[in-house]
Scaffold this motif. Structure first.
Motif, PDB file in Angstrom:
ATOM      1  N   ASN A  48      -3.489   3.212   0.881  1.00 61.12           N
ATOM      2  CA  ASN A  48      -4.825   3.808   0.755  1.00 61.12           C
ATOM      3  C   ASN A  48      -4.766   5.142   0.021  1.00 61.12           C
ATOM      4  O   ASN A  48      -5.649   5.480  -0.767  1.00 61.12           O
ATOM      5  CB  ASN A  48      -5.434   4.034   2.145  1.00 61.12           C
ATOM      6  N   ASP A  49      -3.716   5.933   0.312  1.00 63.18           N
ATOM      7  CA  ASP A  49      -3.577   7.245  -0.322  1.00 63.18           C
ATOM      8  C   ASP A  49      -3.327   7.088  -1.820  1.00 63.18           C
ATOM      9  O   ASP A  49      -3.969   7.749  -2.638  1.00 63.18           O
ATOM     10  CB  ASP A  49      -2.415   7.995   0.324  1.00 63.18           C
ATOM     11  N   TRP A  50      -2.428   6.204  -2.169  1.00 63.11           N
ATOM     12  CA  TRP A  50      -2.089   6.077  -3.590  1.00 63.11           C
ATOM     13  C   TRP A  50      -3.294   5.591  -4.400  1.00 63.11           C
ATOM     14  O   TRP A  50      -3.559   6.088  -5.485  1.00 63.11           O
ATOM     15  CB  TRP A  50      -0.882   5.145  -3.740  1.00 63.11           C
ATOM     16  N   ASN A  95      -6.825  14.910  -5.935  1.00 61.43           N
ATOM     17  CA  ASN A  95      -5.778  15.322  -4.994  1.00 61.43           C
ATOM     18  C   ASN A  95      -6.346  16.126  -3.828  1.00 61.43           C
ATOM     19  O   ASN A  95      -7.357  16.806  -3.963  1.00 61.43           O
ATOM     20  CB  ASN A  95      -4.711  16.152  -5.704  1.00 61.43           C
ATOM     21  N   HIS A  96      -5.673  16.020  -2.700  1.00 61.70           N
ATOM     22  CA  HIS A  96      -6.024  16.764  -1.493  1.00 61.70           C
ATOM     23  C   HIS A  96      -5.063  17.935  -1.337  1.00 61.70           C
ATOM     24  O   HIS A  96      -4.140  18.082  -2.119  1.00 61.70           O
ATOM     25  CB  HIS A  96      -5.934  15.823  -0.288  1.00 61.70           C
ATOM     26  N   GLY A  97      -5.256  18.753  -0.327  1.00 61.55           N
ATOM     27  CA  GLY A  97      -4.371  19.898  -0.082  1.00 61.55           C
ATOM     28  C   GLY A  97      -5.119  21.165   0.302  1.00 61.55           C
ATOM     29  O   GLY A  97      -4.538  22.088   0.861  1.00 61.55           O
ATOM     30  N   TYR A 136       5.051   3.074   4.785  1.00 54.97           N
ATOM     31  CA  TYR A 136       5.539   2.873   3.422  1.00 54.97           C
ATOM     32  C   TYR A 136       6.249   4.146   2.942  1.00 54.97           C
ATOM     33  O   TYR A 136       7.202   4.089   2.190  1.00 54.97           O
ATOM     34  CB  TYR A 136       4.361   2.541   2.507  1.00 54.97           C
ATOM     35  N   LYS A 137       5.755   5.337   3.402  1.00 57.78           N
ATOM     36  CA  LYS A 137       6.322   6.617   2.948  1.00 57.78           C
ATOM     37  C   LYS A 137       7.311   7.169   3.965  1.00 57.78           C
ATOM     38  O   LYS A 137       7.026   7.144   5.168  1.00 57.78           O
ATOM     39  CB  LYS A 137       5.212   7.672   2.824  1.00 57.78           C
ATOM     40  N   SER A 138       8.398   7.762   3.478  1.00 52.12           N
ATOM     41  CA  SER A 138       9.348   8.416   4.386  1.00 52.12           C
ATOM     42  C   SER A 138       8.704   9.634   5.035  1.00 52.12           C
ATOM     43  O   SER A 138       8.959   9.935   6.202  1.00 52.12           O
ATOM     44  CB  SER A 138      10.610   8.834   3.639  1.00 52.12           C
ATOM     45  N   LYS A 156      -1.829  18.076   3.500  1.00 54.18           N
ATOM     46  CA  LYS A 156      -0.861  17.209   2.834  1.00 54.18           C
ATOM     47  C   LYS A 156      -0.250  16.228   3.835  1.00 54.18           C
ATOM     48  O   LYS A 156      -0.293  16.460   5.050  1.00 54.18           O
ATOM     49  CB  LYS A 156       0.244  18.064   2.204  1.00 54.18           C
ATOM     50  N   THR A 157       0.378  15.177   3.308  1.00 51.62           N
ATOM     51  CA  THR A 157       0.877  14.076   4.144  1.00 51.62           C
ATOM     52  C   THR A 157       1.854  14.505   5.237  1.00 51.62           C
ATOM     53  O   THR A 157       1.665  14.195   6.411  1.00 51.62           O
ATOM     54  CB  THR A 157       1.534  13.012   3.239  1.00 51.62           C
ATOM     55  N   SER A 158       2.926  15.211   4.870  1.00 54.12           N
ATOM     56  CA  SER A 158       3.931  15.597   5.873  1.00 54.12           C
ATOM     57  C   SER A 158       3.318  16.505   6.925  1.00 54.12           C
ATOM     58  O   SER A 158       3.538  16.320   8.123  1.00 54.12           O
ATOM     59  CB  SER A 158       5.093  16.353   5.212  1.00 54.12           C
ATOM     60  N   GLY A 188      -6.417   6.014  -3.580  1.00 60.26           N
ATOM     61  CA  GLY A 188      -7.384   7.117  -3.590  1.00 60.26           C
ATOM     62  C   GLY A 188      -7.062   8.168  -4.639  1.00 60.26           C
ATOM     63  O   GLY A 188      -7.967   8.728  -5.257  1.00 60.26           O
ATOM     64  N   HIS A 189      -5.790   8.438  -4.846  1.00 63.07           N
ATOM     65  CA  HIS A 189      -5.400   9.426  -5.864  1.00 63.07           C
ATOM     66  C   HIS A 189      -5.795   8.971  -7.267  1.00 63.07           C
ATOM     67  O   HIS A 189      -6.238   9.767  -8.086  1.00 63.07           O
ATOM     68  CB  HIS A 189      -3.886   9.658  -5.834  1.00 63.07           C
ATOM     69  N   LEU A 190      -5.599   7.688  -7.532  1.00 63.54           N
ATOM     70  CA  LEU A 190      -5.881   7.186  -8.891  1.00 63.54           C
ATOM     71  C   LEU A 190      -7.376   7.107  -9.165  1.00 63.54           C
ATOM     72  O   LEU A 190      -7.828   7.464 -10.252  1.00 63.54           O
ATOM     73  CB  LEU A 190      -5.296   5.775  -9.083  1.00 63.54           C
ATOM     74  N   ILE A 212      -3.836   5.946   8.769  1.00 64.22           N
ATOM     75  CA  ILE A 212      -4.174   5.382   7.460  1.00 64.22           C
ATOM     76  C   ILE A 212      -4.289   6.554   6.495  1.00 64.22           C
ATOM     77  O   ILE A 212      -5.208   7.377   6.614  1.00 64.22           O
ATOM     78  CB  ILE A 212      -5.464   4.553   7.537  1.00 64.22           C
ATOM     79  N   ASP A 213      -3.329   6.633   5.600  1.00 63.19           N
ATOM     80  CA  ASP A 213      -3.170   7.790   4.726  1.00 63.19           C
ATOM     81  C   ASP A 213      -4.409   7.967   3.842  1.00 63.19           C
ATOM     82  O   ASP A 213      -4.812   7.040   3.147  1.00 63.19           O
ATOM     83  CB  ASP A 213      -1.918   7.552   3.869  1.00 63.19           C
ATOM     84  N   GLN A 214      -4.996   9.167   3.914  1.00 62.41           N
ATOM     85  CA  GLN A 214      -6.181   9.513   3.094  1.00 62.41           C
ATOM     86  C   GLN A 214      -7.423   8.704   3.470  1.00 62.41           C
ATOM     87  O   GLN A 214      -8.154   8.222   2.614  1.00 62.41           O
ATOM     88  CB  GLN A 214      -5.855   9.338   1.600  1.00 62.41           C
ATOM     89  N   LEU A 215      -7.657   8.555   4.761  1.00 58.85           N
ATOM     90  CA  LEU A 215      -8.876   7.856   5.204  1.00 58.85           C
ATOM     91  C   LEU A 215      -9.901   8.893   5.656  1.00 58.85           C
ATOM     92  O   LEU A 215      -9.810   9.445   6.738  1.00 58.85           O
ATOM     93  CB  LEU A 215      -8.562   6.899   6.363  1.00 58.85           C
ATOM     94  N   ASP A 261      -4.062  11.372   7.952  1.00 59.53           N
ATOM     95  CA  ASP A 261      -3.342  12.644   7.757  1.00 59.53           C
ATOM     96  C   ASP A 261      -4.137  13.658   6.936  1.00 59.53           C
ATOM     97  O   ASP A 261      -3.806  14.838   6.910  1.00 59.53           O
ATOM     98  CB  ASP A 261      -1.976  12.391   7.123  1.00 59.53           C
ATOM     99  N   HIS A 262      -5.182  13.204   6.250  1.00 56.95           N
ATOM    100  CA  HIS A 262      -6.036  14.098   5.433  1.00 56.95           C
ATOM    101  C   HIS A 262      -7.092  13.241   4.741  1.00 56.95           C
ATOM    102  O   HIS A 262      -6.995  12.014   4.762  1.00 56.95           O
ATOM    103  CB  HIS A 262      -5.216  14.846   4.368  1.00 56.95           C
ATOM    104  N   GLY A 263      -8.064  13.884   4.113  1.00 54.28           N
ATOM    105  CA  GLY A 263      -9.059  13.180   3.310  1.00 54.28           C
ATOM    106  C   GLY A 263      -8.776  13.334   1.831  1.00 54.28           C
ATOM    107  O   GLY A 263      -7.615  13.390   1.422  1.00 54.28           O
TER     108      GLY A 263
HETATM  109 ZN   LIG Z   1      -1.871  11.880  -1.054  1.00 49.02          ZN
END
Ligand SMILES: [Zn+2]
Length: 548
Positions: free
Chosen positions: A301-303, A488-490, A157-159, A77-79, A305-307, A36-39, A349-351
């Motif tokens: 979830n990631d998108w 943003n994360h990173g 959803y993301k490549s 980051k995601t990748s 979270g960014h907003l 779950i992206d950005q959980l 993949d990250h917080g």
């Molecule tokens: Zn992200």
């Protein structure tokens, strides 16, 4: 007669014992990996009282919960995160340093999944393949040992997440582009009929104009503070800053903006879950004699979270709704395969850090802030032009700035007969004076391993010679590399590195495990359960305490 009967009983008993022992060593029919992206990990504790019985609680009641699982690398980051999950290695081995980096030969930035040689099916968007991923995924190793007997399918959803999880030898890898699920010709020559049918079913368009409102009563969300925060990104695809959000892309008809709004809403996860059910049904996953692997990446979830940031009503609602989506998926799998026949892993993949302005409101001493690509480029351009003379108005001393890597313009350096290290001597103190960086390392410092400390170790794990920039940076805690709104994360701070690590099902010993573990431990642990050999280069370890 009595003798015969006791012999028969003995024989039946023997059958039972044999059956039991084969159950104990039986491999699962399906390994389901959920990312779950950005959980962030703390979402699971903060929102737990609003969860139903069969989503996250499946793991809390009957699974293994690692409460201190972290990414060990710097570039969250995601990748990069998904490559760690699937391969058990970091970027210093698998080469995936970030979502994008700069290629000095191509003289342009490249995507971690970009590949012009493999076009997409039914879409003219940029080609994709896993060619930059230099380590084997657990799915690749399963295919190597089991061949056609086992299937590996990856869906997100993301490549970036679908490809990094699926790896090189997956049978199918699907992601969403604009208005449909597709893949690249690297994986398939044609979309299967069930995917074509799903795409033409009108499902995604059926959400047009739908209202996203809080699923529980408004007052429940007050634990997150107020709904309306000025630095939330309310401009995106007409979604606005406060509930209710209308998912129409800000238009009365379906435009590209609608598809953006759609994926930035909980409806993106709902559609993905439906697609996953179809994949299980049509590909008969977990329904053969060998173990299959299914990767599922929930990206919405990631998108969101960014907003809106981790302290928003929107993120809280996303997590509660994700719990329901999981319950629906687990119900389906239980009916189709039987949950006890599966091993399920759930992670992220990250917080994400809080909006810096909200941190400032709570704690002035935290001195949070924002920097971006333009600020970094301007500072470097001003310093080098002052020292060595201007390049002319259209040219910059900087080729590219990613969230952690700065690539100097080699042509500009040549023009002024300067070496990279001569330029770095001027640039490093200037960047340092900007007050937003915790650490700055040069490519040669990282290449020579001249780095110390926990954060230095993280930088080394995110470093790959030739792909990493001339200067690697880590922003200070509570600083983000991002525009004026949203977050943003990173960076390597705990709000980015600490994520859930939950196991359930076949081979798993339930319990709460508090020791510090790495997300790189996932692949070797699951490989142990399904008896697949991972390569020597794997950096994670088998989490034996949680195994039966
Ligand atoms: Zn992200």
């Amino acid at each position: 007669m009595i003798k015969l009967r006791s012999l028969l009983i003995l024989f039946l008993l023997l059958l039972v014992v044999l059956n039991l022992s084969s159950c104990a060593t039986q491999k699962p029919k399906l390994v389901l990996f959920i990312s779950i992206d950005q959980l962030r990990y703390d979402y699971l504790t903060r929102f737990s009282k609003y969860f139903g019985d069969g989503g996250f609680n499946l793991f809390f009641k009957d699974g293994a919960n690692f409460t201190n699982a972290q990414f060990k690398h710097s570039v969250t980051k995601t990748s990069a995160g998904h490559a760690v999950i699937s391969t058990g290695t970091h970027a210093n081995v698998n080469g995936i340093i970030a979502n994008r980096w700069y290629d000095q030969e191509q003289k342009s930035s490249v995507s971690s999944v970009g590949d012009d040689s493999f076009t997409l099916i039914a879409s003219d968007r940029d080609g994709r393949s896993p060619h930059y991923l230099l380590a084997a995924t657990i799915g690749d190793e399963l295919k190597r040992s089991n061949g056609e007997k086992s299937k590996v399918v990856s869906i997100s959803y993301k490549s970036t997440s679908a490809i990094m999880m699926g790896g090189k030898d997956a049978d199918a890898v699907y992601w969403f582009v604009d208005s449909l699920f597709t893949t690249s010709k690297y994986y398939l020559d044609e979309l299967p009929n069930w995917v074509k049918d799903f795409n033409s079913s009108g499902r995604i368009k059926s959400y047009f104009g739908k209202t996203w409102d809080r699923v529980l009563s408004d007052s429940v969300y007050s634990i997150q503070g107020t709904d309306d925060v000025e630095v939330e990104d309310g401009e995106w695809a007409g979604l606005g800053r406060t509930f209710p959000h209308t998912v129409d892309g800000g238009s009365s008809s379906i435009t590209e903006s609608y598809f953006m709004a759609f994926r930035f809403s909980p409806f993106g996860n709902e559609l993905l879950e439906e697609f996953v059910e179809q994949a299980i049904f049509n590909e008969k996953l977990g329904q053969r004699d060998a173990v299959d692997i299914l990767w599922v990446g929930f990206s919405s979830n990631d998108w969101v979270g960014h907003l809106y940031g981790p302290d928003s009503h929107e993120v809280m609602d996303m997590v509660i709704r994700t719990d329901s989506v999981l319950e629906k998926l687990f119900d389906f799998i239980d009916k189709k395969i039987g949950l006890n026949q599966c091993t399920i892993v759930l992670t992220s993949d990250h917080g994400i850090p809080s909006l810096p302005e909200l941190i400032a409101n709570k704690n002035n001493a935290a001195s949070p802030g924002r920097i971006n690509r333009e600020m970094v480029t301007e500072a470097i351009d001003a310093a080098l032009s002052e020292k060595f003379g201007s390049l002319g108005s259209a040219e910059s001393w900087v080729s590219y700035v990613s969230p952690s890597n700065i690539y100097l313009n080699r042509i500009a350096l040549q023009k002024k007969s300067l070496s990279v290290s001569e330029a770095e001597q001027i640039v490093l103190p200037v960047l340092s004076d900007m007050g937003c960086f915790h650490a700055l390392y040069t490519h040669s410092q990282l290449e020579n391993g001249e780095i110390a400390g926990e954060l230095g170790e993280r930088a080394l794990l995110s470093f790959f010679p030739g792909r990493s920039g001339d200067i690697f940076f880590q922003v200070k805690e509570n600083w983000i590399f991002h525009g004026p709104t949203g977050t943003n994360h990173g960076s390597p701070w705990k709000y980015n590195t600490h994520v859930p690590l939950l196991f359930y099902g076949s081979g798993i010993k339930p319990g709460f495990y508090e020791e510090a573990v790495s997300i790189a431990d996932i692949a070797p642990t699951v490989a142990h359960i399904i008896k697949v050999d991972m390569p020597e280069e794997v950096q994670g370890k088998v989490l034996e305490g949680a195994l039966k």
